[in-house]
Design a protein around this motif. Structure first.
Motif, PDB file in Angstrom:
ATOM      1  N   THR A 122      38.183 -10.136 -33.960  1.00  0.00           N
ATOM      2  CA  THR A 122      39.527  -9.673 -34.390  1.00  0.00           C
ATOM      3  C   THR A 122      39.619  -8.461 -34.063  1.00  0.00           C
ATOM      4  OG1 THR A 122      39.338 -11.311 -36.332  1.00  0.00           O
ATOM      5  CG2 THR A 122      41.015  -9.272 -36.594  1.00  0.00           C
ATOM      6  N   GLU A 123      38.876  -7.365 -34.063  1.00  0.00           N
ATOM      7  CA  GLU A 123      38.916  -5.960 -33.622  1.00  0.00           C
ATOM      8  C   GLU A 123      39.146  -5.980 -32.453  1.00  0.00           C
ATOM      9  OE1 GLU A 123      35.277  -4.214 -34.788  1.00  0.00           O
ATOM     10  OE2 GLU A 123      35.649  -4.001 -37.043  1.00  0.00           O
ATOM     11  N   ILE A 124      38.574  -6.603 -31.457  1.00  0.00           N
ATOM     12  CA  ILE A 124      38.592  -6.627 -29.994  1.00  0.00           C
ATOM     13  C   ILE A 124      40.112  -6.952 -29.633  1.00  0.00           C
ATOM     14  CG2 ILE A 124      38.044  -7.232 -27.811  1.00  0.00           C
ATOM     15  CD1 ILE A 124      35.131  -7.211 -29.048  1.00  0.00           C
ATOM     16  N   ALA A 125      40.611  -7.953 -30.470  1.00  0.00           N
ATOM     17  CA  ALA A 125      41.954  -8.584 -30.110  1.00  0.00           C
ATOM     18  C   ALA A 125      43.044  -7.773 -30.456  1.00  0.00           C
ATOM     19  CB  ALA A 125      41.850  -9.911 -31.120  1.00  0.00           C
ATOM     20  N   ASN A 126      42.587  -6.950 -31.544  1.00  0.00           N
ATOM     21  CA  ASN A 126      43.671  -5.734 -32.155  1.00  0.00           C
ATOM     22  C   ASN A 126      43.906  -4.847 -30.678  1.00  0.00           C
ATOM     23  OD1 ASN A 126      44.601  -7.202 -34.423  1.00  0.00           O
ATOM     24  ND2 ASN A 126      42.917  -6.041 -35.609  1.00  0.00           N
ATOM     25  N   PHE A 127      42.533  -4.389 -30.350  1.00  0.00           N
ATOM     26  CA  PHE A 127      42.710  -3.406 -29.339  1.00  0.00           C
ATOM     27  C   PHE A 127      43.370  -3.998 -28.114  1.00  0.00           C
ATOM     28  CE2 PHE A 127      40.607  -1.822 -25.459  1.00  0.00           C
ATOM     29  CZ  PHE A 127      40.656  -0.328 -25.697  1.00  0.00           C
ATOM     30  N   ALA A 133      46.677  -5.884 -23.196  1.00  0.00           N
ATOM     31  CA  ALA A 133      45.598  -5.991 -21.845  1.00  0.00           C
ATOM     32  C   ALA A 133      45.163  -7.586 -21.914  1.00  0.00           C
ATOM     33  CB  ALA A 133      44.402  -5.145 -22.174  1.00  0.00           C
ATOM     34  N   TRP A 134      46.045  -8.399 -22.389  1.00  0.00           N
ATOM     35  CA  TRP A 134      45.761  -9.717 -22.002  1.00  0.00           C
ATOM     36  C   TRP A 134      46.017 -10.279 -20.655  1.00  0.00           C
ATOM     37  CZ3 TRP A 134      42.726 -11.818 -25.518  1.00  0.00           C
ATOM     38  CH2 TRP A 134      42.910 -11.308 -26.906  1.00  0.00           C
ATOM     39  N   ASN A 135      47.002  -9.922 -20.020  1.00  0.00           N
ATOM     40  CA  ASN A 135      47.414 -10.374 -18.604  1.00  0.00           C
ATOM     41  C   ASN A 135      47.493  -9.077 -17.557  1.00  0.00           C
ATOM     42  OD1 ASN A 135      49.651  -9.080 -20.057  1.00  0.00           O
ATOM     43  ND2 ASN A 135      51.142 -10.396 -18.975  1.00  0.00           N
ATOM     44  N   LEU A 136      46.248  -8.596 -17.518  1.00  0.00           N
ATOM     45  CA  LEU A 136      46.171  -7.414 -16.777  1.00  0.00           C
ATOM     46  C   LEU A 136      46.493  -7.479 -15.429  1.00  0.00           C
ATOM     47  CD1 LEU A 136      43.499  -4.836 -18.022  1.00  0.00           C
ATOM     48  CD2 LEU A 136      45.731  -4.427 -18.050  1.00  0.00           C
ATOM     49  N   ASP A 137      45.953  -8.683 -15.025  1.00  0.00           N
ATOM     50  CA  ASP A 137      46.094  -8.978 -13.503  1.00  0.00           C
ATOM     51  C   ASP A 137      47.523  -9.228 -12.996  1.00  0.00           C
ATOM     52  OD1 ASP A 137      43.246  -9.091 -13.088  1.00  0.00           O
ATOM     53  OD2 ASP A 137      43.176 -11.327 -13.695  1.00  0.00           O
ATOM     54  N   ASP A 138      48.308  -9.723 -13.828  1.00  0.00           N
ATOM     55  CA  ASP A 138      49.808  -9.987 -13.421  1.00  0.00           C
ATOM     56  C   ASP A 138      50.539  -8.591 -13.740  1.00  0.00           C
ATOM     57  OD1 ASP A 138      49.333 -12.648 -13.452  1.00  0.00           O
ATOM     58  OD2 ASP A 138      49.999 -12.899 -15.714  1.00  0.00           O
TER      59      ASP A 138
END
Length: 436
Positions: A122-127, A133-138
């Motif tokens: 959960t902590e990392i998901a919030n970060f 940063a979920w779709n950094l490649d795009d």
């Protein structure tokens, strides 16, 4: 809650006071524009916020180990890296967090009741949410396209120009999205399309931003607050550039009214003073001293008011460009001008007139023919077809490659190629180094 508090900050360079006991707070999701004259302390304040410049007095208080990052005027990279690798290197922490999240997800599939794993996930998901940063490649792909870096993505960053390197650094920073982003003249080296993309990213991703810019329209679009540095002090104005001008006008009005009240008060005190003072009475001596202090204040106020009034008029003039220009003679007339470079058609059947006092911006993506059009006007490049008429006048041209300069010559040889040490400045002869 403020992310950074600057309390009673003072900074001087030798005898020059840059900041004197100033306070500043920066809240989450604020976008603060720092406004002021060149040399007035804008960059100094930015470096103090960044924590890279020591202050003479005062305190810098930060909240919860926040990360503050600043766009460097001359960014440094590992010279062997490609452009894409240089951007990805700046995003190392985000990629590591994303990999850690994926690893935790696999562990939770096996041990889904493990509260410690769930909490960490959960902590990392919030970060990752905060930093988008979920779709950094795009996002990397898009920023390469929008900043016109796609054609260089596999080229060593060491081969890029200074402006291109700044775009690489800016690309990494806006993708990284630090807790507070500091930008010094971010629109330099960006064309109008890149500026529009930068505005879109800043607004969409809800950055906390402090920036310096001379682009009034960029400030008006982006800023939620303007900070003005003047006479080593800070004054805060809510809103963008239009609101800054409006509030500055209200401040000027208040100053004028305050000065009028001061003059009324001084007039009464002067009459009391003329009636005579009994020197032995302490209260009379204090009142007499106050009259002298009021006199000094009354002398200073008109010049301060006049200065603000002139600056305000100038800024309003620049911001609201007067379209009704008294046009005079024709400078250029182009009729059906066409120009190709190689197989690429850049200009086709273009016709226009440019008149004296016109102020014209040539906009367009890189490589579409802006500089080519300028060179046609200069006469250094011939059109393939069409007619170009040029009036009798002198042209000053400041080019990106600075071809007018000979690197083997020093300043004196550059300004006085025929000898001597004098140049003409606005009709007057001046010594070169005095002029510079």
């Amino acid at each position: 809650m403020a992310l950074i508090d600057l309390l009673e900050i003072s900074k001087s360079y030798e005898t020059q006071h840059i900041l004197t006991e100033v306070d500043l707070f920066i809240n989450a999701n604020e976008r603060i524009a720092i406004i002021g004259k060149n040399g007035g302390g804008k960059s100094t304040l930015m470096k103090i916020i960044n924590g890279t410049l020591e202050v003479d007095n005062g305190r810098r208080i930060t909240n919860n180990n926040i990360k503050v990052e600043m766009l460097d005027q001359n960014p440094e990279f590992i010279e062997t890296q490609s452009v894409k690798e240089a951007i990805e290197t700046q995003l190392k922490e985000l990629n590591e967090k994303r990999e850690e999240y994926e690893l935790l997800s696999k562990q939770i599939e096996i041990d889904f009741t493990n509260q410690e794993l769930l909490k960490k996930q959960t902590e990392i998901a919030n970060f990752l949410d905060i930093h988008g940063a979920w779709n950094l490649d795009d996002k990397i792909e898009r920023v390469l396209q929008e900043f016109n870096l796609k054609i260089y993505e596999n080229r060593p960053v060491s081969l890029l120009s200074g402006g291109e390197r700044r775009r690489v650094a800016l690309a990494g920073l806006i993708l990284k999205k630090p807790d507070i982003l500091l930008l010094d003249e971010p629109t330099n080296h960006l064309d109008v399309y890149m500026v529009r993309f930068l505005e879109e990213m800043i607004l969409k991703e809800n950055f906390t931003l402090v920036f310096i810019s001379h682009d009034r329209y960029f400030i008006d679009k982006i800023a939620t607050r303007c900070i003005e540095i003047e006479n080593a002090k800070i004054r805060s104005f809510n809103g963008g550039y239009k609101e800054y001008l409006s509030q500055k006008e209200a401040l000027l009005s208040a100053m004028q009214k305050e000065h009028e009240n001061l003059l009324k008060l001084l007039k009464g005190e002067e009459e009391w003073l003329r009636r005579g003072v009994k020197a032995r009475l302490k209260r009379n001596e204090g009142r007499k001293a106050r009259v002298f202090a009021l006199r000094e204040e009354a002398k200073k106020n008109p010049s301060a008011i006049r200065k603000i009034k002139l600056e305000l008029e100038r800024e309003k003039l620049h911001f609201n460009q007067d379209k009704s220009v008294n046009r005079q003679k024709m400078l250029f007339e182009l009729t059906n001008v066409t120009k190709s470079l190689g197989d690429k058609l850049l200009i086709k059947n273009f016709s226009t007139r440019i008149l004296q006092k016109d102020c014209i911006a040539i906009v367009g993506k890189n490589g579409v023919g802006k500089s080519t059009l300028l060179k046609i006007l200069l006469g250094t490049l011939k059109a393939d077809n069409g007619v170009i008429k040029i009036g009798d006048f002198n042209i000053g041209y400041f080019d990106q490659q600075r071809e007018m300069l000979d690197d083997d010559k020093n300043l004196l040889e550059t300004f006085c190629p025929n000898g001597g040490d004098r140049v003409e400045v606005r009709g007057k002869k001046m010594q070169v180094f005095g002029s510079l």
